[in-house]
Design a protein around this motif. Sequence first.
Motif, PDB file in Angstrom:
ATOM      1  N   PHE A 114      -3.141   0.080   3.096  1.00 38.46           N
ATOM      2  CA  PHE A 114      -2.671  -1.409   2.639  1.00 38.46           C
ATOM      3  C   PHE A 114      -1.567  -1.770   2.484  1.00 38.46           C
ATOM      4  O   PHE A 114      -0.863  -1.100   2.054  1.00 38.46           O
ATOM      5  CB  PHE A 114      -3.889  -1.512   1.367  1.00 38.46           C
ATOM      6  N   ASP A 115      -1.473  -2.966   3.168  1.00 41.55           N
ATOM      7  CA  ASP A 115       0.081  -3.579   3.068  1.00 41.55           C
ATOM      8  C   ASP A 115       0.390  -3.808   1.552  1.00 41.55           C
ATOM      9  O   ASP A 115       1.439  -4.368   1.329  1.00 41.55           O
ATOM     10  CB  ASP A 115       0.097  -4.806   4.211  1.00 41.55           C
ATOM     11  N   LEU A 116      -0.598  -4.410   0.681  1.00 40.92           N
ATOM     12  CA  LEU A 116      -0.578  -4.894  -0.353  1.00 40.92           C
ATOM     13  C   LEU A 116      -1.538  -4.513  -1.327  1.00 40.92           C
ATOM     14  O   LEU A 116      -2.609  -4.335  -1.079  1.00 40.92           O
ATOM     15  CB  LEU A 116      -0.391  -6.376  -0.634  1.00 40.92           C
ATOM     16  N   VAL A 117      -1.146  -3.739  -2.374  1.00 37.38           N
ATOM     17  CA  VAL A 117      -2.186  -3.314  -3.337  1.00 37.38           C
ATOM     18  C   VAL A 117      -1.769  -3.746  -4.917  1.00 37.38           C
ATOM     19  O   VAL A 117      -0.741  -3.859  -5.116  1.00 37.38           O
ATOM     20  CB  VAL A 117      -2.115  -1.639  -3.690  1.00 37.38           C
ATOM     21  N   THR A 118      -2.788  -4.597  -5.293  1.00 38.30           N
ATOM     22  CA  THR A 118      -2.463  -5.253  -6.531  1.00 38.30           C
ATOM     23  C   THR A 118      -3.506  -5.096  -7.470  1.00 38.30           C
ATOM     24  O   THR A 118      -4.766  -4.881  -7.318  1.00 38.30           O
ATOM     25  CB  THR A 118      -2.441  -6.887  -6.243  1.00 38.30           C
ATOM     26  N   GLY A 143       5.920   0.980   4.225  1.00 33.23           N
ATOM     27  CA  GLY A 143       6.217  -0.619   4.180  1.00 33.23           C
ATOM     28  C   GLY A 143       5.520  -1.569   3.515  1.00 33.23           C
ATOM     29  O   GLY A 143       5.751  -2.702   3.257  1.00 33.23           O
ATOM     30  N   GLY A 144       4.173  -1.059   2.965  1.00 33.15           N
ATOM     31  CA  GLY A 144       3.478  -1.987   1.923  1.00 33.15           C
ATOM     32  C   GLY A 144       4.097  -1.921   0.581  1.00 33.15           C
ATOM     33  O   GLY A 144       5.071  -1.232   0.208  1.00 33.15           O
ATOM     34  N   GLU A 145       3.574  -2.788  -0.110  1.00 34.43           N
ATOM     35  CA  GLU A 145       3.901  -3.156  -1.594  1.00 34.43           C
ATOM     36  C   GLU A 145       2.703  -2.763  -2.631  1.00 34.43           C
ATOM     37  O   GLU A 145       1.830  -3.174  -2.250  1.00 34.43           O
ATOM     38  CB  GLU A 145       4.399  -4.500  -1.771  1.00 34.43           C
ATOM     39  N   LEU A 146       3.227  -2.431  -3.960  1.00 37.43           N
ATOM     40  CA  LEU A 146       2.419  -2.072  -4.995  1.00 37.43           C
ATOM     41  C   LEU A 146       2.652  -3.138  -5.883  1.00 37.43           C
ATOM     42  O   LEU A 146       3.911  -3.218  -6.139  1.00 37.43           O
ATOM     43  CB  LEU A 146       2.376  -0.685  -5.536  1.00 37.43           C
ATOM     44  N   LEU A 147       1.785  -3.895  -6.519  1.00 34.40           N
ATOM     45  CA  LEU A 147       2.121  -4.807  -7.768  1.00 34.40           C
ATOM     46  C   LEU A 147       1.111  -4.744  -8.940  1.00 34.40           C
ATOM     47  O   LEU A 147      -0.065  -4.647  -8.562  1.00 34.40           O
ATOM     48  CB  LEU A 147       1.802  -6.354  -7.307  1.00 34.40           C
ATOM     49  N   VAL A 148       1.755  -4.240 -10.118  1.00 40.45           N
ATOM     50  CA  VAL A 148       0.842  -3.928 -11.196  1.00 40.45           C
ATOM     51  C   VAL A 148       1.303  -5.060 -12.273  1.00 40.45           C
ATOM     52  O   VAL A 148       2.725  -5.079 -12.567  1.00 40.45           O
ATOM     53  CB  VAL A 148       0.973  -2.509 -11.773  1.00 40.45           C
ATOM     54  N   VAL A 149       0.628  -5.624 -12.870  1.00 42.34           N
ATOM     55  CA  VAL A 149       0.702  -6.757 -13.876  1.00 42.34           C
ATOM     56  C   VAL A 149      -0.069  -6.280 -15.142  1.00 42.34           C
ATOM     57  O   VAL A 149      -1.295  -6.229 -14.942  1.00 42.34           O
ATOM     58  CB  VAL A 149       0.475  -8.079 -13.461  1.00 42.34           C
ATOM     59  N   ASP A 207       4.522 -10.467 -19.905  1.00 42.29           N
ATOM     60  CA  ASP A 207       3.766  -9.747 -19.163  1.00 42.29           C
ATOM     61  C   ASP A 207       4.733  -8.783 -18.508  1.00 42.29           C
ATOM     62  O   ASP A 207       5.698  -9.209 -17.817  1.00 42.29           O
ATOM     63  CB  ASP A 207       3.251 -10.681 -17.843  1.00 42.29           C
ATOM     64  N   LEU A 208       4.142  -7.535 -18.223  1.00 45.39           N
ATOM     65  CA  LEU A 208       4.801  -6.354 -17.566  1.00 45.39           C
ATOM     66  C   LEU A 208       4.352  -6.657 -16.163  1.00 45.39           C
ATOM     67  O   LEU A 208       3.523  -6.856 -15.691  1.00 45.39           O
ATOM     68  CB  LEU A 208       4.196  -5.081 -17.883  1.00 45.39           C
ATOM     69  N   VAL A 209       5.393  -6.604 -15.328  1.00 44.97           N
ATOM     70  CA  VAL A 209       5.497  -6.909 -13.828  1.00 44.97           C
ATOM     71  C   VAL A 209       5.919  -5.764 -13.254  1.00 44.97           C
ATOM     72  O   VAL A 209       7.370  -5.647 -13.489  1.00 44.97           O
ATOM     73  CB  VAL A 209       6.053  -8.378 -13.340  1.00 44.97           C
ATOM     74  N   VAL A 210       5.365  -4.915 -12.394  1.00 46.09           N
ATOM     75  CA  VAL A 210       6.155  -3.821 -11.694  1.00 46.09           C
ATOM     76  C   VAL A 210       5.795  -3.768 -10.293  1.00 46.09           C
ATOM     77  O   VAL A 210       4.582  -4.145 -10.059  1.00 46.09           O
ATOM     78  CB  VAL A 210       5.742  -2.479 -12.297  1.00 46.09           C
TER      79      VAL A 210
END
Length: 216
Positions: A114-118, A143-149, A207-210
């Motif tokens: 996955f190029d983005l995992v949220t 090259g993909g990104e992880l986003l946890v909120v 909000d925690l944003v990582v």
Amino acid sequence: MAHEHESPPEEMGEDFWNERYRSGERIWSGRPNRHLVAEAGGLPPGRALDVGSGEGADALWLAERGWRVTAVDISFVALDRAAAHAAERAPDVAERITWLEADVTRWSPPTPGFDLVTAQFMHLYPEPRARLFAGLAAAVAPGGELLVVAHHPSDLERGVPRPPDPELFYGGEEVVAALAEGEWEVLVDEARPGEQTLDGTTHTVHDLVVGARRLG
């Protein structure tokens, strides 16, 4: 504010969430999460994994921008509602989303790819939370990104109405700990302020944003 998942204790699983969604025609706002928009708005579309997708606002926002999305939630009621919302938008939007019913405390995403995992507002207890973060990180392609909120733990100290269980809250260090050293670039790790109206009272919340990019 966009939809949020204030997850209950572990015994409140599929049945709890199905009943929660049956309690109203729409539980969340229908708008994509503001942090997803801020962090992913400039990314080129690819394959995205939306964990805890709820009524589908984030998945729809991504699909409308050309992403192919796998949207995962424990509630089939939420997924059916989300699929109906997608069908109302446009056929090409709906066909870019795969809706998947799964308990993310027991499910492992396909890895990698996955190029983005949220994951937005997934408040689990420490052990399943650590497993979830590890699985999410493993699902990100090079090259993909992880986003946890998530709701930041400081909300409890400020009297914001949140589940009164500190174990359900965490800081960015827990997310970063799931990232293999030398394989990731941390893009953001912060508590972002905002306003939210709860029970008729407007609160200043954090909000925690990582966000992190997998090197490769």
